[in-house]
Design a protein around this motif. Structure first.
Motif, PDB file in Angstrom:
ATOM      1  N   ILE A  14       4.925  -6.527   8.060  1.00 11.24           N
ATOM      2  CA  ILE A  14       3.812  -5.559   7.810  1.00 11.24           C
ATOM      3  C   ILE A  14       2.969  -6.248   6.532  1.00 11.24           C
ATOM      4  O   ILE A  14       1.785  -6.301   6.730  1.00 11.24           O
ATOM      5  N   GLY A  15       4.025  -6.465   5.406  1.00 19.96           N
ATOM      6  CA  GLY A  15       3.150  -7.208   4.369  1.00 19.96           C
ATOM      7  C   GLY A  15       2.472  -8.493   4.508  1.00 19.96           C
ATOM      8  O   GLY A  15       1.382  -8.606   4.316  1.00 19.96           O
TER       9      GLY A  15
ATOM     10  N   VAL B  25      -3.533  -6.240  -1.684  1.00 17.68           N
ATOM     11  CA  VAL B  25      -2.568  -5.383  -2.770  1.00 17.68           C
ATOM     12  C   VAL B  25      -1.730  -4.513  -1.852  1.00 17.68           C
ATOM     13  O   VAL B  25      -0.488  -4.447  -2.414  1.00 17.68           O
ATOM     14  N   LYS B  26      -1.997  -3.882  -0.799  1.00 19.65           N
ATOM     15  CA  LYS B  26      -1.395  -3.232   0.196  1.00 19.65           C
ATOM     16  C   LYS B  26      -0.121  -4.160   0.699  1.00 19.65           C
ATOM     17  O   LYS B  26       1.072  -3.538   0.767  1.00 19.65           O
ATOM     18  N   GLY B  27      -0.529  -5.286   1.051  1.00 18.41           N
ATOM     19  CA  GLY B  27       0.434  -6.259   1.534  1.00 18.41           C
ATOM     20  C   GLY B  27       1.595  -6.754   0.325  1.00 18.41           C
ATOM     21  O   GLY B  27       2.761  -6.801   0.806  1.00 18.41           O
ATOM     22  N   ALA B  28       1.184  -6.610  -0.905  1.00 19.12           N
ATOM     23  CA  ALA B  28       2.281  -7.108  -1.889  1.00 19.12           C
ATOM     24  C   ALA B  28       2.988  -5.928  -2.238  1.00 19.12           C
ATOM     25  O   ALA B  28       4.134  -5.968  -2.575  1.00 19.12           O
ATOM     26  N   MET B  29       2.499  -4.668  -2.053  1.00 22.84           N
ATOM     27  CA  MET B  29       3.200  -3.421  -2.341  1.00 22.84           C
ATOM     28  C   MET B  29       4.246  -3.296  -1.144  1.00 22.84           C
ATOM     29  O   MET B  29       5.664  -2.851  -1.244  1.00 22.84           O
ATOM     30  N   GLN B  30       3.787  -3.508  -0.068  1.00 18.16           N
ATOM     31  CA  GLN B  30       4.692  -3.484   1.408  1.00 18.16           C
ATOM     32  C   GLN B  30       5.875  -4.514   1.059  1.00 18.16           C
ATOM     33  O   GLN B  30       7.053  -4.190   1.585  1.00 18.16           O
TER      34      GLN B  30
END
Length: 297
Positions: A94-95, A105-110
């Motif tokens: 998903i990331g 940002v969302k990708g890095a957090m995932q």
């Protein structure tokens, strides 16, 4: 299931054989059979089969520039019923999708969330997935005093896993190659690309990666030959898709650096096509920045 079991990629022999076959067929570009095998895997293990189905969708995007497949993967990965390390891998994928669709940002957090679970497992495959994440963290913080630097260890882990894992080897080998590219170790990158081509002969993405290494080694004729062939084959297979335009863009800089301005201009003129404008935002950022920075496009 115990906590220890949750930190394992272990499958039954039947499930593991199916997973390995899915990867093999995907790398052979036999996507129809890969999906058939993934459906069989879902009957044995619904969550893992669902995950592999969407890895195939991501591969379709990587190969054919099928952005619809990427959107399907983004939607379906949210609903795959996985647990333990398989859920970590689901979040990892998903990331990747988030990063590819501009949600950095969302990708890095995932990806970070998945990496924490991988770190806790002693299994080689889990450690290799963690190594991809951890290498770039250490790389970005390597300038700090007293900061431990385990990058060489991560490279060894990735290399070992790319050799030993039949179901995940492309997910380990590809980032390993690009790490060596970033380190300007283009000869090692070329050797690794050749290793990938031995496992998946004539794989179009691995061929483009090989050409990238040849270009950086200033073996311009060889690099141009691969990208000319790649553009021709993608035109036949997919029309003017993302990988086709990547070939054109790379040929501009290869011919320019080789001193063949006429051929560079021939490729540059192709960018006036409205189809390129439609897909321009999907082009690799580093490639576009390089071409724009040198006023080549």
């Amino acid at each position: 299931m115990s906590f220890a079991d949750n930190l394992s990629f272990a499958l039954t022999p039947t499930q593991n054989a199916l997973a390995e076959q899915v990867t093999q067929k995907t790398m052979e570009l036999d996507y129809v059979e890969a999906f058939n095998l993934a459906r069989k895997l879902r009957l044995e293990n619904d969550g893992v089969g669902c995950l592999f189905q969407n890895i195939i969708h991501i591969s379709l995007y990587d190969d054919k520039g099928d952005t619809a497949s990427l959107k399907v993967a983004a939607k379906n990965l949210e609903s795959c019923k996985t647990d333990g390390l398989w859920d970590a891998l689901r979040n990892y994928e998903i990331g990747y999708v988030l990063l590819e669709t501009g949600h950095s940002v969302k990708g890095a957090m995932q990806t970070r969330s998945a990496a924490k679970m991988f770190e806790e497992s002693p299994e080689l495959e889990a450690q290799a997935f963690y190594a991809v994440y951890a290498y770039f963290v250490d790389n970005s913080l390597g300038w700090l005093p007293f900061k431990s630097d385990n990058r060489e260890s991560y490279l060894k882990t990735l290399d070992e896993a790319s050799l030993k894992s039949n179901r995940f080897w492309p997910l380990f080998l590809t980032p390993l190659i690009w790490i060596h590219y970033d380190r300007k170790d283009f000869q090692k990158g070329l050797e690794l690309a050749e290793r990938g081509l031995k496992k998946a002969p004539n794989h179009p993405i691995m061929l483009q990666i090989k050409a990238d290494m040849l270009y950086r080694l200033k073996r311009y004729d060889e690099a141009a030959g691969i990208y000319e062939q790649s553009a021709s084959k993608y035109m036949e297979r997919t029309g003017k898709s993302i990988r086709y335009w990547c070939s054109v863009l790379n040929l501009i800089r290869i011919y320019h650096d080789a001193g063949n301005d006429a051929k560079a201009e021939e490729q540059r003129k192709k960018l006036k096509d409205p189809e390129f404008e439609k897909q321009k935002n999907w082009m690799p950022e580093s490639l576009m920045d390089d071409l724009k920075g040198r006023n080549l496009i």
